[in-house]
Design an enzyme around this catalytic site. Structure first.
Site, PDB file in Angstrom:
ATOM      1  N   ARG A  67       0.831  -1.211   0.000  1.00  0.00           N
ATOM      2  CA  ARG A  67       0.000   0.000   0.000  1.00  0.00           C
ATOM      3  C   ARG A  67       0.864   1.259   0.000  1.00  0.00           C
ATOM      4  O   ARG A  67       2.048   1.234   0.339  1.00  0.00           O
ATOM      5  CB  ARG A  67      -0.920   0.036   1.217  1.00  0.00           C
ATOM      6  CG  ARG A  67      -0.217   0.003   2.578  1.00  0.00           C
ATOM      7  CD  ARG A  67      -0.057   1.330   3.245  1.00  0.00           C
ATOM      8  NE  ARG A  67       0.833   1.281   4.388  1.00  0.00           N
ATOM      9  CZ  ARG A  67       2.119   1.563   4.343  1.00  0.00           C
ATOM     10  NH1 ARG A  67       2.693   1.920   3.213  1.00  0.00           N
ATOM     11  NH2 ARG A  67       2.872   1.498   5.421  1.00  0.00           N
ATOM     12  N   ASP A  76      -2.325   5.669  13.287  1.00  0.00           N
ATOM     13  CA  ASP A  76      -3.220   4.498  13.453  1.00  0.00           C
ATOM     14  C   ASP A  76      -3.071   3.880  14.837  1.00  0.00           C
ATOM     15  O   ASP A  76      -4.055   3.530  15.482  1.00  0.00           O
ATOM     16  CB  ASP A  76      -3.029   3.452  12.334  1.00  0.00           C
ATOM     17  CG  ASP A  76      -1.619   2.907  12.198  1.00  0.00           C
ATOM     18  OD1 ASP A  76      -0.684   3.450  12.823  1.00  0.00           O
ATOM     19  OD2 ASP A  76      -1.440   1.907  11.451  1.00  0.00           O
ATOM     20  N   GLY A 168       8.781   1.058   3.021  1.00  0.00           N
ATOM     21  CA  GLY A 168       7.606   1.781   3.515  1.00  0.00           C
ATOM     22  C   GLY A 168       6.351   1.488   2.712  1.00  0.00           C
ATOM     23  O   GLY A 168       5.362   2.200   2.826  1.00  0.00           O
ATOM     24  N   ASP A 215      -1.839  -1.201   7.614  1.00  0.00           N
ATOM     25  CA  ASP A 215      -1.321  -1.962   6.474  1.00  0.00           C
ATOM     26  C   ASP A 215      -2.156  -3.211   6.221  1.00  0.00           C
ATOM     27  O   ASP A 215      -2.466  -3.559   5.086  1.00  0.00           O
ATOM     28  CB  ASP A 215       0.136  -2.359   6.732  1.00  0.00           C
ATOM     29  CG  ASP A 215       0.982  -1.170   7.152  1.00  0.00           C
ATOM     30  OD1 ASP A 215       0.529  -0.032   6.939  1.00  0.00           O
ATOM     31  OD2 ASP A 215       2.080  -1.375   7.687  1.00  0.00           O
ATOM     32  N   ASN A 258      13.973  -0.955   7.941  1.00  0.00           N
ATOM     33  CA  ASN A 258      13.233  -2.129   8.402  1.00  0.00           C
ATOM     34  C   ASN A 258      12.789  -1.833   9.823  1.00  0.00           C
ATOM     35  O   ASN A 258      13.600  -1.806  10.742  1.00  0.00           O
ATOM     36  CB  ASN A 258      14.157  -3.357   8.355  1.00  0.00           C
ATOM     37  CG  ASN A 258      13.461  -4.596   8.870  1.00  0.00           C
ATOM     38  OD1 ASN A 258      12.441  -4.518   9.563  1.00  0.00           O
ATOM     39  ND2 ASN A 258      14.011  -5.751   8.524  1.00  0.00           N
TER      40      ASN A 258
END
Ligand code: GLA
Length: 482
Positions: A67, A76, A168, A215, A258
């Site tokens: 995404r 979030d 990302g 995600d 990461n």
């Protein structure tokens, strides 16, 4: 949705046609494997790999997309809405059952080592950011929450992905989602897209990162042609049509990040949690019961701008030591470690509270502004959205300090030809997303190639399309029947 898709699912026999359709819409679709095009040739290579490894053919393949988040970064996990769209890059996993009770994993890329373990005895080593940990998370998630009776069936799996890792764009969550979907499919479980999203958000935390649910939610809930406003607690996803004439270009800064390999990400989650608890304590609430700024806002019944004022009245814009935080909460370091901090943040001695909380409340506000402008279809929509994206980048860079000099360079280079640009995903490297007028997209990309990518030796020989591309909103996770 095609009736044949519904028929391949385990339906109760007594439901009406109407209910059937509704339930069907709510489950990840099962569809025919693409017969031609790019996806078909990727599937062919995956099947070849599978056959050379296991001397047999897969029974089906699970797909989950990556995404790009258009706005709403690092909110979030504080309970606030986000605005992502799925991209057409994805993870494909080919699967067959075995009778050995083993989970056998291979990746089409040799740099990712093969792995094997007892599928009913999965251990996730948080200290090593191995690629297969994400498959193990998906397996474990379905085992713990999927409603499986008895033991899991052994699986042979081959994985292929074209989402650049550590960029990302959510390659790890796509791997978790595809794995969970595959395990559920093998065991004939009817799990709704919403439940998959929530199970996968929780089980990905087995790797140690305290991620929100963005995600995983977009990977299951995406629909082609629209971005999604995703709200949490309870999960709710609303399609939003983006203004006509806008193209979204994703540019990789080539600085890898990461989030499971460092404590940066969890440190931000904790800074927000500490800010929330101190603010809760200040107004006389039982601070240990509050984890998210969003929950606190709800209880206080204040608007987002009012919460920003509350932040300014509570904190100074400087780091707070652990000792100061304990004093403000009238607690001990042991208690703070236990009630608030995650394992990999207990060593941190200073936390920034004012700037982090200001970012969260202002970013949460920008998300709703973004949605309002998209819905308004006003003439200045593109300019107004671009301005919000720019403000969002500045806030992630200055208040949240999760940008990277290369991301900032890309954003600065975008000023002349884009309407707005910002880092996307966790940050500290990875990708930027820019909104450009459709007619300017090609010129804009050429500008970035000339000013940025031509100076990057690591791009030499790589397909430029793998680091700089536009994507239309793509559909969510599915099963391809073989
Ligand atoms: C990562 C996490 C998400 C979200 C973003 C930042 O992608 O997995 O839950 O927190 O970072 O917005």
């Amino acid at each position: 949705m095609m009736p044949e898709i519904c028929n391949s699912l385990p339906w109760p026999t007594d439901v009406s046609g109407l209910l059937k359709t509704k339930m069907c819409d709510n489950l990840p679709p099962i569809q025919a494997r693409p017969a031609e095009g790019f996806q078909s040739s990727r599937l062919n290579s995956l099947v070849e790999k599978f056959a050379s490894e296991y001397s047999s053919n897969p029974q089906f393949c699970a797909r989950a997309p990556g995404r790009v988040n258009l706005i709403g970064e690092h909110v979030d996990y504080c309970g606030y809405a986000v605005f992502p769209m799925a991209i057409d890059l994805d993870i494909l996993i080919a699967v067959e059952t075995n009778i050995t009770g083993k989970l056998n994993l291979v990746n089409v890329e040799d740099k990712y080592p093969s792995f094997s373990c007892d599928i009913n005895n999965v251990e996730i080593d948080k200290s090593c950011p191995n690629w297969f940990n994400y498959v193990l998370c998906g397996v474990q998630g379905i085992k713990e929450e999927g409603g499986i009776q008895g033991l899991l069936t052994g699986l042979n799996i081959a994985v292929s992905g074209n989402i650049p890792p550590s960029s990302g764009l959510s390659s790890s969550s796509a791997l978790v989602c595809a794995s969970a979907l595959a395990v559920a499919h093998v065991h004939n479980l009817s799990i709704s897209k919403d439940d998959f999203a929530e199970i996968c958000a929780r089980c990905e935390r087995h790797v140690g990162t305290q991620g929100g649910g963005m995600d995983q939610a977009i990977s299951f809930l995406a629909t082609s042609g629209s971005a999604r406003l995703i709200e949490f607690n309870p999960l709710k996803s609303t399609p939003v049509t983006l203004p006509h004439g806008a193209a979204f270009v994703v540019a990789n800064s080539l600085a890898p990040m990461n989030k499971a390999a460092t404590s940066h990400y969890n440190c931000r989650v904790m800074e927000c949690r500490i800010a929330c608890q101190i603010m809760a304590k200040k107004v006389g609430l039982a601070w240990k019961e509050y984890q998210r700024l969003g929950e606190l806002q709800k209880v206080l019944g204040k608007s987002l701008p009012e919460m920003m004022t509350f932040v300014s009245r509570t904190f100074e814009s400087r780091p707070y030591t652990k000792a100061e935080i304990c004093e403000l909460l009238s607690t001990t370091e042991e208690e703070l470690d236990k009630c608030t901090l995650s394992e990999n943040t207990r060593h941190i001695q200073e936390f920034k509270l004012h700037d982090r909380a200001q970012h969260v409340f202002s970013e949460a506000h920008r998300v709703w502004e973004f949605k309002r402008i998209c819905d308004s279809k006003s003439e200045s929509a593109l300019q107004d959205l671009g301005k919000l994206m720019q403000e969002s980048h500045n806030s992630t860079k200055l208040l949240y300090e999760c940008s990277h000099p290369k991301l900032d360079t890309l954003v600065d280079l975008s000023k002349s030809l884009s309407l707005g640009a910002r880092l996307t995903g966790a940050g500290w490297g990875g990708c930027m997303v820019a909104m450009v007028k459709e007619e300017d997209a090609e010129e804009y990309k050429q500008h970035l190639i000339k000013e940025f990518y031509s100076k990057e030796p690591s791009v030499n020989g790589k397909e430029i399309n793998s680091v700089l591309f536009s994507s239309l909103p793509s559909p969510g996770a599915c099963i391809y029947r073989f």
